[in-house]
Design a protein around this motif. Sequence first.
Motif, PDB file in Angstrom:
ATOM      1  N   THR A   1       0.852  -1.192   0.000  1.00  0.00           N
ATOM      2  CA  THR A   1       0.000   0.000   0.000  1.00  0.00           C
ATOM      3  C   THR A   1       0.881   1.232   0.000  1.00  0.00           C
ATOM      4  O   THR A   1       2.052   1.180   0.351  1.00  0.00           O
ATOM      5  CB  THR A   1      -0.904   0.027   1.248  1.00  0.00           C
ATOM      6  OG1 THR A   1      -0.084   0.190   2.410  1.00  0.00           O
ATOM      7  CG2 THR A   1      -1.700  -1.258   1.386  1.00  0.00           C
ATOM      8  N   ASP A   2       0.294   2.353  -0.385  1.00  0.00           N
ATOM      9  CA  ASP A   2       1.057   3.591  -0.418  1.00  0.00           C
ATOM     10  C   ASP A   2       1.532   3.989   0.979  1.00  0.00           C
ATOM     11  O   ASP A   2       2.512   4.701   1.132  1.00  0.00           O
ATOM     12  CB  ASP A   2       0.209   4.708  -1.018  1.00  0.00           C
ATOM     13  CG  ASP A   2      -0.063   4.503  -2.501  1.00  0.00           C
ATOM     14  OD1 ASP A   2       0.715   3.758  -3.129  1.00  0.00           O
ATOM     15  OD2 ASP A   2      -1.040   5.072  -3.003  1.00  0.00           O
TER      16      ASP A   2
ATOM     17  N   THR B   1       8.908   1.191   4.553  1.00  0.00           N
ATOM     18  CA  THR B   1       9.914   0.212   4.147  1.00  0.00           C
ATOM     19  C   THR B   1      11.166   0.351   4.999  1.00  0.00           C
ATOM     20  O   THR B   1      11.659   1.457   5.224  1.00  0.00           O
ATOM     21  CB  THR B   1      10.288   0.393   2.661  1.00  0.00           C
ATOM     22  OG1 THR B   1       9.141   0.126   1.853  1.00  0.00           O
ATOM     23  CG2 THR B   1      11.407  -0.551   2.256  1.00  0.00           C
ATOM     24  N   ALA B   2      11.660  -0.792   5.460  1.00  0.00           N
ATOM     25  CA  ALA B   2      12.927  -0.857   6.187  1.00  0.00           C
ATOM     26  C   ALA B   2      13.848  -1.848   5.490  1.00  0.00           C
ATOM     27  O   ALA B   2      13.393  -2.857   4.942  1.00  0.00           O
ATOM     28  CB  ALA B   2      12.712  -1.290   7.636  1.00  0.00           C
TER      29      ALA B   2
ATOM     30  N   LYS C   1       4.027  -5.293  12.235  1.00  0.00           N
ATOM     31  CA  LYS C   1       3.633  -3.907  12.497  1.00  0.00           C
ATOM     32  C   LYS C   1       3.145  -3.207  11.231  1.00  0.00           C
ATOM     33  O   LYS C   1       2.832  -2.019  11.261  1.00  0.00           O
ATOM     34  CB  LYS C   1       4.821  -3.125  13.076  1.00  0.00           C
ATOM     35  CG  LYS C   1       5.198  -3.498  14.501  1.00  0.00           C
ATOM     36  CD  LYS C   1       6.441  -2.706  14.945  1.00  0.00           C
ATOM     37  CE  LYS C   1       6.835  -3.025  16.377  1.00  0.00           C
ATOM     38  NZ  LYS C   1       5.910  -2.418  17.362  1.00  0.00           N
ATOM     39  N   GLY C   2       3.125  -3.950  10.122  1.00  0.00           N
ATOM     40  CA  GLY C   2       2.627  -3.378   8.873  1.00  0.00           C
ATOM     41  C   GLY C   2       3.697  -2.843   7.943  1.00  0.00           C
ATOM     42  O   GLY C   2       3.382  -2.251   6.907  1.00  0.00           O
ATOM     43  N   TRP C   3       4.969  -3.054   8.287  1.00  0.00           N
ATOM     44  CA  TRP C   3       6.069  -2.584   7.456  1.00  0.00           C
ATOM     45  C   TRP C   3       6.364  -3.568   6.325  1.00  0.00           C
ATOM     46  O   TRP C   3       6.065  -4.758   6.420  1.00  0.00           O
ATOM     47  CB  TRP C   3       7.331  -2.406   8.296  1.00  0.00           C
ATOM     48  CG  TRP C   3       7.345  -1.209   9.185  1.00  0.00           C
ATOM     49  CD1 TRP C   3       6.437  -0.902  10.162  1.00  0.00           C
ATOM     50  CD2 TRP C   3       8.316  -0.156   9.194  1.00  0.00           C
ATOM     51  NE1 TRP C   3       6.787   0.284  10.785  1.00  0.00           N
ATOM     52  CE2 TRP C   3       7.945   0.755  10.212  1.00  0.00           C
ATOM     53  CE3 TRP C   3       9.466   0.097   8.464  1.00  0.00           C
ATOM     54  CZ2 TRP C   3       8.676   1.907  10.497  1.00  0.00           C
ATOM     55  CZ3 TRP C   3      10.211   1.240   8.742  1.00  0.00           C
ATOM     56  CH2 TRP C   3       9.810   2.130   9.745  1.00  0.00           C
TER      57      TRP C   3
ATOM     58  N   SER D   1       4.949  -8.760   2.428  1.00  0.00           N
ATOM     59  CA  SER D   1       5.628  -7.890   3.391  1.00  0.00           C
ATOM     60  C   SER D   1       7.143  -7.965   3.293  1.00  0.00           C
ATOM     61  O   SER D   1       7.836  -7.370   4.118  1.00  0.00           O
ATOM     62  CB  SER D   1       5.204  -8.267   4.823  1.00  0.00           C
ATOM     63  OG  SER D   1       3.829  -8.046   5.013  1.00  0.00           O
ATOM     64  N   ARG D   2       7.662  -8.646   2.304  1.00  0.00           N
ATOM     65  CA  ARG D   2       9.110  -8.809   2.221  1.00  0.00           C
ATOM     66  C   ARG D   2       9.599  -8.801   0.778  1.00  0.00           C
ATOM     67  O   ARG D   2       8.888  -9.217  -0.142  1.00  0.00           O
ATOM     68  CB  ARG D   2       9.546 -10.119   2.881  1.00  0.00           C
ATOM     69  CG  ARG D   2       8.852 -11.357   2.330  1.00  0.00           C
ATOM     70  CD  ARG D   2       9.370 -12.634   3.006  1.00  0.00           C
ATOM     71  NE  ARG D   2       8.474 -13.760   2.811  1.00  0.00           N
ATOM     72  CZ  ARG D   2       8.459 -14.574   1.769  1.00  0.00           C
ATOM     73  NH1 ARG D   2       9.298 -14.347   0.765  1.00  0.00           N
ATOM     74  NH2 ARG D   2       7.609 -15.579   1.699  1.00  0.00           N
ATOM     75  N   THR D   3      10.800  -8.293   0.608  1.00  0.00           N
ATOM     76  CA  THR D   3      11.541  -8.400  -0.641  1.00  0.00           C
ATOM     77  C   THR D   3      12.948  -8.858  -0.273  1.00  0.00           C
ATOM     78  O   THR D   3      13.592  -8.245   0.595  1.00  0.00           O
ATOM     79  CB  THR D   3      11.617  -7.058  -1.389  1.00  0.00           C
ATOM     80  OG1 THR D   3      10.295  -6.608  -1.684  1.00  0.00           O
ATOM     81  CG2 THR D   3      12.423  -7.184  -2.664  1.00  0.00           C
ATOM     82  N   ILE D   4      13.399  -9.920  -0.895  1.00  0.00           N
ATOM     83  CA  ILE D   4      14.725 -10.462  -0.586  1.00  0.00           C
ATOM     84  C   ILE D   4      15.700 -10.007  -1.663  1.00  0.00           C
ATOM     85  O   ILE D   4      15.458 -10.203  -2.861  1.00  0.00           O
ATOM     86  CB  ILE D   4      14.670 -11.999  -0.489  1.00  0.00           C
ATOM     87  CG1 ILE D   4      13.756 -12.409   0.670  1.00  0.00           C
ATOM     88  CG2 ILE D   4      16.066 -12.582  -0.312  1.00  0.00           C
ATOM     89  CD1 ILE D   4      13.427 -13.879   0.707  1.00  0.00           C
TER      90      ILE D   4
END
Length: 322
Positions: free
Chosen positions: A2-3, A7-8, A28-30, A55-58
């Motif tokens: 979502t907009d 992102t961490a 937590k929605g990150w 919720s993830r990008t590797i």
Amino acid sequence: MTDQQKTAIITGASSGVGLYGAKALAAKGWHVIMACRNLEKAERVAKEVGIPAESRTIMHLDLADFDSVRKFVADFRATGRTLYSLVCNAAVYLPLAKEPQRNKDGYEICVATNHLGHFLLCNLMLEDLKNSPAEDKRLVILGTVTANPKEVGGKIPIPAPPDLGDLQGMAAGFKPPVAMIDGKVFKPGKAYKDSKLCNILTMRELHNRYHKETGIVFNSFYPGCVAETGLFRNHYGLFRTIFPWFQKNITKGYVTEEVAGDRLAKVVADPGFDVSGVYWSWGNRQQQGREAFMQEVSDEALDDNKADVLWDLSAKLVGLSA
């Protein structure tokens, strides 16, 4: 995505504190960029611990290879995501090494990975954090009790306390046979401690140079003793058995990877941790319901002149202008 999703980036997110920190931030929605050397392993363990695919990008990152660090930054920018937090978590610890292992530039692998790779990454990603719309964008570096003699666990001088000396070895470019930052005889456990001391000095120097100008919150934290983690995979088997028992029953410093990951997520995302230039800790003796506090760091970690010299030498070694 979502907009509104923040992102961490977490380095070393395929195991231990990094993996469970990624899980806690996702909860937590990150959205978490899991920056790892082994992509297949990262994909497998992310599924195993239940980090949702959305919720993830590797992404590949080898901190000891400075070309890999630069490529990672370019690859991240190509995703179009806005960076809200960078977490420098990855570390190499080779306590049984008889001779120094070196990266392709000839630098001892602990300082190359734990300090220099992260130093380069932080510098390259400052622009991304500056441009972030986050009100309290944060850059977090994982600490360790063993590199801070002001903590009880850091007073144990085995094999030697952290000590960067006058940075003679770094100034000499780690030319063989020199491997240690202080230019003295190679001690693998001390190499790890020294690299983590560099992390704290770097955090404080980032704060001194950039916090007022950018509003970025720079801090470090010690989550408690994560005695059962992949960091110790290169230690004696007997150590890996005794050490967790000792931390659980004698020092009471033991925390699980999951608890440590939850604490990482708090430092990254929760109100109250938006204080720059500090070292958060949950202490050496874990107690139910304990809150984090600002831990005093060693005199060497507070040496602003040494931090400035370390910065300039590090910039030269990784190919940045001083």
